[in-house]
Write an enzyme that holds these catalytic residues in place. Structure first.
Site, PDB file in Angstrom:
ATOM      1  N   SER A  11       7.718   5.196   2.836  1.00  0.00           N
ATOM      2  CA  SER A  11       6.295   5.214   3.196  1.00  0.00           C
ATOM      3  C   SER A  11       6.086   5.951   4.519  1.00  0.00           C
ATOM      4  O   SER A  11       6.896   5.833   5.435  1.00  0.00           O
ATOM      5  CB  SER A  11       5.794   3.773   3.338  1.00  0.00           C
ATOM      6  OG  SER A  11       4.529   3.753   3.970  1.00  0.00           O
ATOM      7  N   THR A  59      -0.113  10.565  -1.539  1.00  0.00           N
ATOM      8  CA  THR A  59      -0.904   9.468  -2.116  1.00  0.00           C
ATOM      9  C   THR A  59      -2.375   9.858  -2.116  1.00  0.00           C
ATOM     10  O   THR A  59      -2.941  10.168  -1.063  1.00  0.00           O
ATOM     11  CB  THR A  59      -0.668   8.175  -1.318  1.00  0.00           C
ATOM     12  OG1 THR A  59       0.723   7.870  -1.381  1.00  0.00           O
ATOM     13  CG2 THR A  59      -1.473   7.013  -1.889  1.00  0.00           C
ATOM     14  N   GLY A  69       7.698  -1.541  -6.548  1.00  0.00           N
ATOM     15  CA  GLY A  69       7.114  -1.797  -5.230  1.00  0.00           C
ATOM     16  C   GLY A  69       7.510  -3.162  -4.705  1.00  0.00           C
ATOM     17  O   GLY A  69       8.529  -3.330  -4.021  1.00  0.00           O
ATOM     18  N   ASP A  98       4.349   3.676 -11.727  1.00  0.00           N
ATOM     19  CA  ASP A  98       4.653   2.423 -11.035  1.00  0.00           C
ATOM     20  C   ASP A  98       3.549   1.416 -11.313  1.00  0.00           C
ATOM     21  O   ASP A  98       2.476   1.756 -11.810  1.00  0.00           O
ATOM     22  CB  ASP A  98       4.893   2.624  -9.529  1.00  0.00           C
ATOM     23  CG  ASP A  98       3.626   2.907  -8.712  1.00  0.00           C
ATOM     24  OD1 ASP A  98       2.510   2.517  -9.117  1.00  0.00           O
ATOM     25  OD2 ASP A  98       3.756   3.523  -7.638  1.00  0.00           O
ATOM     26  N   LYS A 146       0.498  11.013  -6.111  1.00  0.00           N
ATOM     27  CA  LYS A 146       0.707   9.606  -6.490  1.00  0.00           C
ATOM     28  C   LYS A 146      -0.654   8.919  -6.530  1.00  0.00           C
ATOM     29  O   LYS A 146      -1.352   8.882  -5.515  1.00  0.00           O
ATOM     30  CB  LYS A 146       1.613   8.932  -5.449  1.00  0.00           C
ATOM     31  CG  LYS A 146       1.723   7.418  -5.582  1.00  0.00           C
ATOM     32  CD  LYS A 146       2.728   6.859  -4.590  1.00  0.00           C
ATOM     33  CE  LYS A 146       2.924   5.370  -4.710  1.00  0.00           C
ATOM     34  NZ  LYS A 146       1.830   4.565  -4.182  1.00  0.00           N
ATOM     35  N   HIS A 200      -1.664   1.938  -7.231  1.00  0.00           N
ATOM     36  CA  HIS A 200      -1.302   1.401  -5.918  1.00  0.00           C
ATOM     37  C   HIS A 200      -0.987  -0.097  -6.014  1.00  0.00           C
ATOM     38  O   HIS A 200      -1.328  -0.875  -5.121  1.00  0.00           O
ATOM     39  CB  HIS A 200      -2.448   1.667  -4.933  1.00  0.00           C
ATOM     40  CG  HIS A 200      -2.017   1.924  -3.524  1.00  0.00           C
ATOM     41  ND1 HIS A 200      -2.137   3.153  -2.921  1.00  0.00           N
ATOM     42  CD2 HIS A 200      -1.477   1.110  -2.585  1.00  0.00           C
ATOM     43  CE1 HIS A 200      -1.700   3.071  -1.673  1.00  0.00           C
ATOM     44  NE2 HIS A 200      -1.289   1.853  -1.451  1.00  0.00           N
ATOM     45  N   VAL A 214       6.114  -3.264 -12.994  1.00  0.00           N
ATOM     46  CA  VAL A 214       7.412  -3.182 -13.684  1.00  0.00           C
ATOM     47  C   VAL A 214       8.307  -4.290 -13.146  1.00  0.00           C
ATOM     48  O   VAL A 214       8.631  -4.314 -11.953  1.00  0.00           O
ATOM     49  CB  VAL A 214       8.075  -1.803 -13.447  1.00  0.00           C
ATOM     50  CG1 VAL A 214       9.450  -1.749 -14.104  1.00  0.00           C
ATOM     51  CG2 VAL A 214       7.177  -0.678 -13.942  1.00  0.00           C
ATOM     52  N   SER A 228      -0.257   5.715 -10.991  1.00  0.00           N
ATOM     53  CA  SER A 228      -0.212   4.539 -10.127  1.00  0.00           C
ATOM     54  C   SER A 228      -1.622   4.081  -9.809  1.00  0.00           C
ATOM     55  O   SER A 228      -2.525   4.910  -9.635  1.00  0.00           O
ATOM     56  CB  SER A 228       0.513   4.906  -8.815  1.00  0.00           C
ATOM     57  OG  SER A 228       0.438   3.844  -7.870  1.00  0.00           O
TER      58      SER A 228
HETATM   59  C1  LIG Z   1       3.043  -4.195   0.532  1.00  0.00           C
HETATM   60  C2  LIG Z   1       2.791  -2.865  -0.112  1.00  0.00           C
HETATM   61  C3  LIG Z   1       2.713  -1.731   0.678  1.00  0.00           C
HETATM   62  C4  LIG Z   1       2.495  -0.494   0.089  1.00  0.00           C
HETATM   63  N1  LIG Z   1       2.483   0.613   0.888  1.00  0.00           N
HETATM   64  C5  LIG Z   1       2.302   1.815   0.328  1.00  0.00           C
HETATM   65  C6  LIG Z   1       2.336   2.977   1.121  1.00  0.00           C
HETATM   66  O1  LIG Z   1       2.561   2.932   2.321  1.00  0.00           O
HETATM   67  N2  LIG Z   1       2.073   4.159   0.512  1.00  0.00           N
HETATM   68  C7  LIG Z   1       1.835   4.258  -0.828  1.00  0.00           C
HETATM   69  O2  LIG Z   1       1.591   5.350  -1.340  1.00  0.00           O
HETATM   70  N3  LIG Z   1       1.839   3.162  -1.625  1.00  0.00           N
HETATM   71  C8  LIG Z   1       2.075   1.960  -1.072  1.00  0.00           C
HETATM   72  N4  LIG Z   1       2.096   0.857  -1.875  1.00  0.00           N
HETATM   73  C9  LIG Z   1       1.964   1.004  -3.340  1.00  0.00           C
HETATM   74  C10 LIG Z   1       3.348   1.177  -3.995  1.00  0.00           C
HETATM   75  O3  LIG Z   1       3.886   2.433  -3.689  1.00  0.00           O
HETATM   76  C11 LIG Z   1       3.264   1.077  -5.521  1.00  0.00           C
HETATM   77  O4  LIG Z   1       2.271   1.943  -5.993  1.00  0.00           O
HETATM   78  C12 LIG Z   1       3.009  -0.344  -6.036  1.00  0.00           C
HETATM   79  O5  LIG Z   1       3.512  -1.320  -5.167  1.00  0.00           O
HETATM   80  C13 LIG Z   1       3.624  -0.501  -7.407  1.00  0.00           C
HETATM   81  O6  LIG Z   1       3.306  -1.732  -7.952  1.00  0.00           O
HETATM   82  P1  LIG Z   1       4.288  -3.021  -7.934  1.00  0.00           P
HETATM   83  O7  LIG Z   1       4.251  -3.569  -6.555  1.00  0.00           O
HETATM   84  O8  LIG Z   1       3.666  -3.898  -8.949  1.00  0.00           O
HETATM   85  O9  LIG Z   1       5.685  -2.570  -8.339  1.00  0.00           O
HETATM   86  C14 LIG Z   1       2.312  -0.391  -1.308  1.00  0.00           C
HETATM   87  C15 LIG Z   1       2.404  -1.527  -2.100  1.00  0.00           C
HETATM   88  C16 LIG Z   1       2.652  -2.763  -1.520  1.00  0.00           C
HETATM   89  C17 LIG Z   1       2.766  -3.975  -2.400  1.00  0.00           C
HETATM   90  C1  LIG Z   2      -3.170   3.359   3.991  1.00  0.00           C
HETATM   91  C2  LIG Z   2      -2.522   2.142   3.410  1.00  0.00           C
HETATM   92  C3  LIG Z   2      -1.116   1.930   3.906  1.00  0.00           C
HETATM   93  C4  LIG Z   2      -0.344   0.847   3.301  1.00  0.00           C
HETATM   94  C5  LIG Z   2      -0.554   0.733   1.853  1.00  0.00           C
HETATM   95  O1  LIG Z   2      -0.486   1.667   1.127  1.00  0.00           O
HETATM   96  C6  LIG Z   2      -0.854  -0.548   1.305  1.00  0.00           C
HETATM   97  O2  LIG Z   2      -0.918  -1.518   2.055  1.00  0.00           O
HETATM   98  O3  LIG Z   2      -1.053  -0.620   0.083  1.00  0.00           O
END
Ligand SMILES: Cc1cc2nc3c(=O)[nH]c(=O)nc-3n(C[C@H](O)[C@H](O)[C@H](O)COP(=O)(O)O)c2cc1C
Ligand SMILES: CCCCC(=O)C(=O)O
Length: 364
Positions: free
Chosen positions: A108, A156, A310, A287, A232, A256, A290, A254
């Protein structure tokens, strides 16, 4: 004697008992009513596997490639911010686990460990990118990643503003003061303090991240990066076609992890639509939700080249650092191996659309 962990959910159960509220709520929550968050997992249960039998499955290989790089399995690590809230070794532990299991880790932009410090060993690493209002700060991230041996940039595209995550607002989420958003320490953008009646994160995003984000930024990132660029956060055929037209090297389907716009569909439900639009021109990954080897199998059958995890990585980190992440990866990889064996597939290329059925859903 403590009971062995037998599923990825067991890692989560451990974290639920072990993490402090500020971190736990940040990691687990989704946006608003968390409908998409729930759907991501539930939707996998509506897809059924059509197994083929009598196919000699004594030797099964999970290995594959992403963007031409070899990985031992199609199960990779999604970018999640601030991993040192889960374990003191944070992103470094994740990177070492990914390297031990020869899979890809996406770091990240908001890691609590510097890009350069995570670039240990020979594992496949991509950098996830947020576009800051400060374009030079963004450019430096890309340059630092490529100088450190990262092999792709995952831009992203679903976060021009932060999704509304109610627990973080209630908790007035803040990054614990002993941690920083390590990539921005020399630029005065490394702290996420508590905000008045708001999530500190939402306030940070509103002040730093560029909400004008549009396709011209994709071109800009491509013009700066000497390594492949992926987007993404694509969920529709329309945007998938635009992404191909924009010349990106890959798409990560995704939502997110259900943390941005609530009530968008589960990723597995839109994967096939995106893959059809892309028509094999670039690689498509998924993602979201999963949690089992069978989920991975279904995603591959519906067109994903690989999947990314994630939250399970955060739970595993919290459970036992680097070794915890290795244990978690081994568990889901063995589940995938067994699912492939019992469905009659000895390599990931054997997994096809005909290996799944979605009852009551007209085929596209
Ligand atoms: C705590 C947390 C922080 C995340 N931070 C980012 C990030 O910094 N950048 C980003 O593109 N996605 C971020 N994501 C999204 C993940 O990359 C991903 O899309 C997602 O967690 C996938 O789903 P899952 O948690 O069910 O596996 C974050 C997700 C979580 C749960
Ligand atoms: C700009 C968001 C940064 C962290 C993130 O992606 C999340 O918390 O889901």
């Amino acid at each position: 004697m403590t009971k062995p962990l037998v599923s990825l959910d067991d890692f989560e159960q451990h974290a639920l008992r072990n993490l402090d509220r500020n971190a736990l709520d940040y990691y687990r929550s989704g946006a608003q009513d968390m409908i998409t968050l729930r759907e991501n997992q539930r939707a996998f249960d509506r897809v059924f596997i059509r197994p083929r039998v009598l196919r000699d499955v004594s030797t099964v290989s999970l290995s594959t490639t992403i963007l031409g790089q070899h990985i031992a399995s199609p199960i990779c690590i999604a970018p999640t911010a601030m991993q040192r809230m889960a374990h003191p070794d944070g992103e470094l532990a994740t990177a070492r686990a990914a390297e031990r299991r020869s899979t890809c880790m996406v770091l990240s932009s908001w890691s609590t460990t510097r890009i350069e410090d995570v670039a240990v060993g020979s594992g496949v690493k991509w950098l996830q990118l947020y576009v800051y209002k400060d374009r030079e700060a963004t450019r430096r991230l890309i340059e630092r990643a490529q100088d450190s041996g990262y092999t792709a940039i995952a831009l992203t595209v679903d976060t021009p503003f932060l999704g509304r995550r109610l627990p973080d607002i209630r908790n007035r989420f803040r990054l614990p003061p002993h941690l920083t958003m390590a990539n921005f320490v020399d630029q005065g953008k490394a702290q996420v303090g508590a905000a008045d009646n708001a999530s500190g994160l939402a306030a940070y995003v509103a002040s730093q991240i560029d909400p004008t984000l549009n396709w011209s930024h994709v071109q800009w990132v491509k013009s700066v990066a000497r390594i492949p660029v992926l987007v993404k956060g694509i969920l529709t055929a329309e945007d998938a076609r635009l992404a191909v037209d924009a010349g990106v090297d890959g798409i990560i389907v995704s939502n997110h992890g259900g943390r941005q716009l609530d009530t968008v569909p589960a990723t597995i439900d839109v994967l096939e639509e995106v893959c059809r639009a892309v028509d094999g021109r670039i690689e498509v990954y998924l993602d979201g939700g999963v949690r089992r080897g069978t989920d991975v199998f279904k995603a591959l059958a519906l067109g994903a080249r690989a999947v990314f995890l994630g939250r399970p990585v955060l739970w595993a980190l919290n459970y036992n650092g680097e070794d915890g992440v290795v244990e978690m990866l081994d568990m889901i990889n063995e589940e995938l191996r067994l699912a492939m064996s019992l469905a009659g597939c000895i390599s990931v290329t054997d997994i096809t659309r005909s290996h799944v059925t979605i009852p009551n859903q007209p085929r596209l």
